[in-house]
Enzyme design. Sequence first.
Site, mmCIF file in Angstrom:
data_model
loop_
_atom_site.group_PDB
_atom_site.id
_atom_site.type_symbol
_atom_site.label_atom_id
_atom_site.label_comp_id
_atom_site.label_asym_id
_atom_site.label_seq_id
_atom_site.Cartn_x
_atom_site.Cartn_y
_atom_site.Cartn_z
ATOM 1 N N ALA A 127 21.462 -10.722 18.634
ATOM 2 C CA ALA A 127 21.845 -9.403 18.132
ATOM 3 C C ALA A 127 22.914 -9.564 17.060
ATOM 4 O O ALA A 127 24.055 -9.905 17.373
ATOM 5 C CB ALA A 127 22.356 -8.538 19.275
ATOM 6 N N GLY A 134 23.274 -4.475 7.134
ATOM 7 C CA GLY A 134 22.166 -5.403 7.262
ATOM 8 C C GLY A 134 22.554 -6.837 6.998
ATOM 9 O O GLY A 134 22.805 -7.607 7.914
ATOM 10 N N ARG A 272 -19.616 -10.834 -1.838
ATOM 11 C CA ARG A 272 -19.815 -9.481 -2.367
ATOM 12 C C ARG A 272 -20.554 -9.515 -3.702
ATOM 13 O O ARG A 272 -20.273 -10.370 -4.552
ATOM 14 C CB ARG A 272 -18.462 -8.791 -2.531
ATOM 15 C CG ARG A 272 -18.557 -7.328 -2.945
ATOM 16 C CD ARG A 272 -17.179 -6.736 -3.158
ATOM 17 N NE ARG A 272 -17.261 -5.346 -3.566
ATOM 18 C CZ ARG A 272 -16.260 -4.663 -4.107
ATOM 19 N NH1 ARG A 272 -15.090 -5.259 -4.298
ATOM 20 N NH2 ARG A 272 -16.406 -3.401 -4.454
ATOM 21 N N GLN A 340 -6.228 -6.242 -3.997
ATOM 22 C CA GLN A 340 -6.906 -5.825 -5.224
ATOM 23 C C GLN A 340 -8.332 -6.367 -5.270
ATOM 24 O O GLN A 340 -9.270 -5.661 -5.657
ATOM 25 C CB GLN A 340 -6.117 -6.308 -6.441
ATOM 26 C CG GLN A 340 -6.585 -5.726 -7.767
ATOM 27 C CD GLN A 340 -6.284 -4.242 -7.894
ATOM 28 O OE1 GLN A 340 -5.406 -3.730 -7.216
ATOM 29 N NE2 GLN A 340 -7.030 -3.553 -8.742
ATOM 30 N N GLY A 344 -11.560 -0.964 -2.736
ATOM 31 C CA GLY A 344 -11.291 0.158 -1.846
ATOM 32 C C GLY A 344 -11.281 -0.208 -0.377
ATOM 33 O O GLY A 344 -10.591 0.429 0.423
ATOM 34 N N GLU A 367 16.138 -12.218 8.194
ATOM 35 C CA GLU A 367 16.840 -13.510 8.045
ATOM 36 C C GLU A 367 17.639 -13.549 6.741
ATOM 37 O O GLU A 367 17.844 -14.598 6.141
ATOM 38 C CB GLU A 367 15.845 -14.674 8.098
ATOM 39 C CG GLU A 367 16.407 -15.964 8.661
ATOM 40 C CD GLU A 367 16.403 -16.016 10.181
ATOM 41 O OE1 GLU A 367 16.928 -16.969 10.755
ATOM 42 O OE2 GLU A 367 15.859 -15.070 10.787
ATOM 43 N N GLU A 371 17.673 -10.686 -1.940
ATOM 44 C CA GLU A 371 18.753 -10.506 -2.902
ATOM 45 C C GLU A 371 19.973 -11.354 -2.491
ATOM 46 O O GLU A 371 20.648 -11.947 -3.337
ATOM 47 C CB GLU A 371 19.145 -9.027 -2.997
ATOM 48 C CG GLU A 371 18.107 -8.139 -3.676
ATOM 49 C CD GLU A 371 16.905 -7.840 -2.788
ATOM 50 O OE1 GLU A 371 15.906 -7.326 -3.310
ATOM 51 O OE2 GLU A 371 16.968 -8.109 -1.562
#
Length: 383
Positions: A127, A134, A272, A340, A344, A367, A371
């Site tokens: 914890a 954060g 496909r 992509q 769809g 973790e 940034e």
Amino acid sequence: MELLDDTIVPEHARDLKQEAREFAEAHIDPVAADYYESGEYPHEVLQAGMDAGLVAQDIAEEYGGKGFDLQQMLALSEEFYRADAGIALTLQLASFGCEIMEDYGSEEQKETWLRPVAENEQISGLAVSEPQTGSDMAGMETTAEKTENGYVLNGEKYWVGNAVEADWLTVYAKTADTDDRYSNYSMFVVPTDTPGYEAEHIPEKMGMRASKQGHIVFDDCEVPEENLIGTEGGGFYMLADFFNHGRVVVGGHSLGLAAAAIEEAWEFVHDRQAFGRNVSEFQAVQHILADMRMEFEAARALNWRAAEKVANGEDAGFWAAAAKTKSTETAVDVAERGMQLHGGRSVLNEYKISRVYRDARIPVIYEGANEIQRNLIYRQGAL
């Protein structure tokens, strides 16, 4: 296509990697979609992982585990996370925080707390994060006030894996308020049945749904003095070392997810038809797949190099941050490209790519958000 081949893996980790792959194929793959849909905690898979000797075995042999090292844990992560990130996270969180106890705890503490986890009789947790804080490790507000009988904890923790399920947690709390903000924190063992400990699940995440995180409230939660891990004021520095190892493993989380995304996309476009020919025959599609593969291989090479560097204590902070950042962002990128290529159908839950896409977005945050990792990369990687 064999993306997670073992030629880059040290020889001593290859057998474990194969065991993890076979376990994932037998126990994770078949139920992953169901657990993602239900959002339930995968008790049966966790028990199967324990029975297979693949859970909480990063604990040293002298305390009941198998002593899996960093490279073995990375190999394990790749295979588990390719199958399903939520279930994989549950399996790996079963011993979360134990490394801190093993590195800094007393012999009596290790015997008391580590052995039951290594023997799969208990599970642990860590914890650290809070609702309003954060990645600022020196800005956490949960306090542990010294008393005649020990310490009394007050405050909140958020995003805690196993907050509800764990038998005990390693808790990061403020024990001083000096100008040296990095020396104001300490680590404690807190059994989850301690009066003043209240936890509830965080509801409905978009990804990694088979892993449970919780919100904890400490309300005059008292623990004895012997539950202090190491020395008072050493908590920040304990976590810094712990996260170097953890970030390499988180890189493995994302390598598994990236491999799954590439494999799903490859299979889909080769099966496909569009505009009278196979989709894989279009040059634009081939270029996308080529880019996905190159980015994956670059991330994996960096991650395995980082594992060796961190294991040997060579500029560990830099290598861990670089591996975590590159691997997690590569997973997001290839998952998006995979979506992509699926067109769809990518938004349909029946396709694994949609699950991978949502799961891949999460490791860039936990973790230590990326940034923060870039700050570490700049400061610790200075020439």
